[in-house]
Design a protein around this motif. Structure first.
Motif, PDB file in Angstrom:
ATOM      1  N   PHE A 134       0.850  -1.183   0.000  1.00 17.13           N
ATOM      2  CA  PHE A 134       0.000   0.000   0.000  1.00 17.13           C
ATOM      3  C   PHE A 134       0.889   1.238   0.000  1.00 17.13           C
ATOM      4  CE2 PHE A 134      -2.555  -3.424   1.636  1.00 17.13           C
ATOM      5  CZ  PHE A 134      -3.825  -3.198   1.098  1.00 17.13           C
ATOM      6  N   PHE A 135       1.035   1.840  -1.165  1.00 13.95           N
ATOM      7  CA  PHE A 135       1.877   3.023  -1.304  1.00 13.95           C
ATOM      8  C   PHE A 135       1.149   4.249  -0.775  1.00 13.95           C
ATOM      9  CE2 PHE A 135       3.385   0.277  -4.850  1.00 13.95           C
ATOM     10  CZ  PHE A 135       4.694   0.113  -4.419  1.00 13.95           C
ATOM     11  N   ARG A 136       1.914   5.203  -0.272  1.00 14.96           N
ATOM     12  CA  ARG A 136       1.309   6.394   0.322  1.00 14.96           C
ATOM     13  C   ARG A 136       0.959   7.456  -0.721  1.00 14.96           C
ATOM     14  NH1 ARG A 136       5.035  10.392   1.040  1.00 14.96           N
ATOM     15  NH2 ARG A 136       3.585  11.402   2.484  1.00 14.96           N
TER      16      ARG A 136
ATOM     17  N   ILE B 152       3.515 -16.287  -6.239  1.00 13.54           N
ATOM     18  CA  ILE B 152       3.107 -15.291  -5.248  1.00 13.54           C
ATOM     19  C   ILE B 152       2.831 -13.993  -5.996  1.00 13.54           C
ATOM     20  CG2 ILE B 152       3.790 -13.973  -3.204  1.00 13.54           C
ATOM     21  CD1 ILE B 152       5.737 -16.314  -2.577  1.00 13.54           C
ATOM     22  N   LYS B 153       1.597 -13.548  -5.944  1.00 11.60           N
ATOM     23  CA  LYS B 153       1.211 -12.359  -6.702  1.00 11.60           C
ATOM     24  C   LYS B 153       1.676 -11.101  -5.997  1.00 11.60           C
ATOM     25  CE  LYS B 153      -2.694 -10.708  -9.445  1.00 11.60           C
ATOM     26  NZ  LYS B 153      -2.002 -11.053 -10.700  1.00 11.60           N
ATOM     27  N   LEU B 154       2.210 -10.155  -6.754  1.00 10.38           N
ATOM     28  CA  LEU B 154       2.664  -8.872  -6.220  1.00 10.38           C
ATOM     29  C   LEU B 154       1.692  -7.793  -6.676  1.00 10.38           C
ATOM     30  CD1 LEU B 154       4.822  -7.261  -4.685  1.00 10.38           C
ATOM     31  CD2 LEU B 154       6.100  -7.073  -6.839  1.00 10.38           C
ATOM     32  N   ILE B 155       1.077  -7.130  -5.703  1.00 13.83           N
ATOM     33  CA  ILE B 155       0.061  -6.116  -5.979  1.00 13.83           C
ATOM     34  C   ILE B 155       0.494  -4.789  -5.356  1.00 13.83           C
ATOM     35  CG2 ILE B 155      -2.334  -5.399  -5.552  1.00 13.83           C
ATOM     36  CD1 ILE B 155      -2.260  -7.747  -7.383  1.00 13.83           C
ATOM     37  N   GLY B 156       0.314  -3.714  -6.094  1.00 16.79           N
ATOM     38  CA  GLY B 156       0.552  -2.374  -5.562  1.00 16.79           C
ATOM     39  C   GLY B 156      -0.755  -1.611  -5.496  1.00 16.79           C
TER      40      GLY B 156
ATOM     41  N   TYR C  23      -7.431   2.422   4.061  1.00 20.60           N
ATOM     42  CA  TYR C  23      -6.154   2.679   4.735  1.00 20.60           C
ATOM     43  C   TYR C  23      -6.370   2.808   6.243  1.00 20.60           C
ATOM     44  CZ  TYR C  23      -3.068   3.264   0.679  1.00 20.60           C
ATOM     45  OH  TYR C  23      -2.279   3.038  -0.439  1.00 20.60           O
ATOM     46  N   GLN C  24      -7.493   3.368   6.631  1.00 19.55           N
ATOM     47  CA  GLN C  24      -7.810   3.479   8.053  1.00 19.55           C
ATOM     48  C   GLN C  24      -8.061   2.103   8.659  1.00 19.55           C
ATOM     49  OE1 GLN C  24     -11.150   6.123   7.771  1.00 19.55           O
ATOM     50  NE2 GLN C  24      -9.891   7.942   7.420  1.00 19.55           N
ATOM     51  N   THR C  25      -8.745   1.240   7.919  1.00 16.03           N
ATOM     52  CA  THR C  25      -9.006  -0.128   8.367  1.00 16.03           C
ATOM     53  C   THR C  25      -7.702  -0.874   8.607  1.00 16.03           C
ATOM     54  OG1 THR C  25     -11.117  -0.241   7.188  1.00 16.03           O
ATOM     55  CG2 THR C  25     -10.070  -2.336   7.727  1.00 16.03           C
ATOM     56  N   LEU C  26      -6.701  -0.575   7.801  1.00 15.48           N
ATOM     57  CA  LEU C  26      -5.397  -1.226   7.910  1.00 15.48           C
ATOM     58  C   LEU C  26      -4.493  -0.560   8.945  1.00 15.48           C
ATOM     59  CD1 LEU C  26      -5.026  -1.872   4.126  1.00 15.48           C
ATOM     60  CD2 LEU C  26      -4.663  -3.639   5.863  1.00 15.48           C
ATOM     61  N   GLY C  27      -4.961   0.506   9.555  1.00 10.22           N
ATOM     62  CA  GLY C  27      -4.178   1.162  10.601  1.00 10.22           C
ATOM     63  C   GLY C  27      -3.079   2.057  10.093  1.00 10.22           C
ATOM     64  N   PHE C  28      -3.172   2.496   8.834  1.00 13.68           N
ATOM     65  CA  PHE C  28      -2.157   3.372   8.265  1.00 13.68           C
ATOM     66  C   PHE C  28      -2.482   4.810   8.665  1.00 13.68           C
ATOM     67  CE2 PHE C  28      -2.069   0.150   4.554  1.00 13.68           C
ATOM     68  CZ  PHE C  28      -1.321  -0.733   5.321  1.00 13.68           C
ATOM     69  N   LYS C  29      -1.607   5.407   9.442  1.00 14.94           N
ATOM     70  CA  LYS C  29      -1.903   6.715  10.019  1.00 14.94           C
ATOM     71  C   LYS C  29      -1.678   7.860   9.042  1.00 14.94           C
ATOM     72  CE  LYS C  29       2.724   7.191  12.070  1.00 14.94           C
ATOM     73  NZ  LYS C  29       3.477   7.352  13.329  1.00 14.94           N
ATOM     74  N   ARG C  30      -2.238   8.992   9.419  1.00  6.86           N
ATOM     75  CA  ARG C  30      -2.053  10.216   8.661  1.00  6.86           C
ATOM     76  C   ARG C  30      -1.208  11.201   9.483  1.00  6.86           C
ATOM     77  NH1 ARG C  30      -5.067  11.049   4.320  1.00  6.86           N
ATOM     78  NH2 ARG C  30      -5.108  13.324   4.519  1.00  6.86           N
TER      79      ARG C  30
ATOM     80  N   ALA D 147       1.913  -2.694   4.187  1.00  8.90           N
ATOM     81  CA  ALA D 147       1.819  -3.905   3.370  1.00  8.90           C
ATOM     82  C   ALA D 147       1.124  -5.019   4.145  1.00  8.90           C
ATOM     83  CB  ALA D 147       3.215  -4.367   2.939  1.00  8.90           C
ATOM     84  N   VAL D 148       0.541  -5.946   3.409  1.00 10.81           N
ATOM     85  CA  VAL D 148       0.057  -7.187   4.000  1.00 10.81           C
ATOM     86  C   VAL D 148       0.539  -8.348   3.143  1.00 10.81           C
ATOM     87  CG1 VAL D 148      -1.978  -6.224   5.158  1.00 10.81           C
ATOM     88  CG2 VAL D 148      -2.188  -7.027   2.802  1.00 10.81           C
ATOM     89  N   LEU D 149       0.998  -9.381   3.799  1.00 11.58           N
ATOM     90  CA  LEU D 149       1.388 -10.627   3.139  1.00 11.58           C
ATOM     91  C   LEU D 149       0.372 -11.676   3.555  1.00 11.58           C
ATOM     92  CD1 LEU D 149       5.225 -10.575   3.948  1.00 11.58           C
ATOM     93  CD2 LEU D 149       4.013  -9.400   2.087  1.00 11.58           C
ATOM     94  N   VAL D 150      -0.272 -12.292   2.575  1.00  9.99           N
ATOM     95  CA  VAL D 150      -1.372 -13.197   2.867  1.00  9.99           C
ATOM     96  C   VAL D 150      -1.174 -14.534   2.151  1.00  9.99           C
ATOM     97  CG1 VAL D 150      -3.885 -13.467   2.915  1.00  9.99           C
ATOM     98  CG2 VAL D 150      -2.892 -11.177   2.995  1.00  9.99           C
TER      99      VAL D 150
END
Length: 205
Positions: free
Chosen positions: A37-39, A65-69, A99-106, A147-150
């Protein structure tokens, strides 16, 4: 911060290439996935992270392994695509709440500029300049990513939250979580440290 994989999976993103809308969980239905998840698409430090990931993209691809941006918005995505910074599929979120759900702050304007003086940021800025990655002012300046690795089926292996714009999940860490540490090559461009440490902070965050 702990996150619920089901909450993450229900978030929707839109393909930059096709405009197709998909839920994140579709990416791990049938294979392992690394989602970055790029900013901000115009952020030089994000472009650097994308280029670094290109060093392990062949390894991930070899092991299905799929790489997603994913970006926080569409603004600036055309330049990111045209610059060929990322060796994977690109999307942007339909709602910033993802992004908020993932805890990425502002941050705010003051704290984001201050963060550019951190050592990790200064080193990344120096490296990005040396690679001629450039940057622009388009888009949301203050959002951070991660990022998340799943694992296939929805097992969350790693949830990474940036502490600042120069904070990247390392290639070594990514490969280790997928059991591919033996294929990590510390001599690649992505993992070399810049030879010099001094730089200014003129980069566009």
């Amino acid at each position: 911060m702990s996150v619920d994989i089901n909450d993450i999976g229900s978030q929707k993103v839109k393909s930059i290439g096709t405009g197709e809308s998909v839920e994140l969980k579709a990416f791990w239905d049938d294979q392992n996935v690394a989602i970055i998840f790029f900013r901000r698409w115009g952020c030089m430090l994000c472009r650097l992270w994308a280029k670094e990931l290109g060093e392990i993209a062949p390894v991930l691809n070899k092991h299905n392994i799929k790489l997603i941006g994913v970006g926080v918005e569409e603004a600036g995505s055309k330049e990111f695509v045209n610059g060929k910074f990322f060796d994977g599929d690109l999307y942007y979120v339909e709602n910033i709440s993802t992004y908020q759900t993932l805890g990425f702050k502002r941050f705010n304007v003051v704290t984001i500029l201050t963060s550019l003086f951190w050592k990790q940021s200064r080193d990344a800025i120096f490296k990005g300049r040396g690679m001629g990655l450039g940057g622009d002012l388009k888009g949301d300046w203050v959002q951070t990513g991660g990022a998340v690795l799943v694992e296939k089926g929805g097992k969350l292996l790693r949830h990474f939250v940036q502490t600042g714009p120069g904070d990247h999940l390392s290639n070594k860490d990514i490969l280790q979580h997928f059991g591919l540490e033996n294929e990590y090559n510390p001599e690649t461009m992505a993992n070399k440290k810049p030879e010099e440490k001094e730089c200014t902070t003129e980069a566009k965050p």
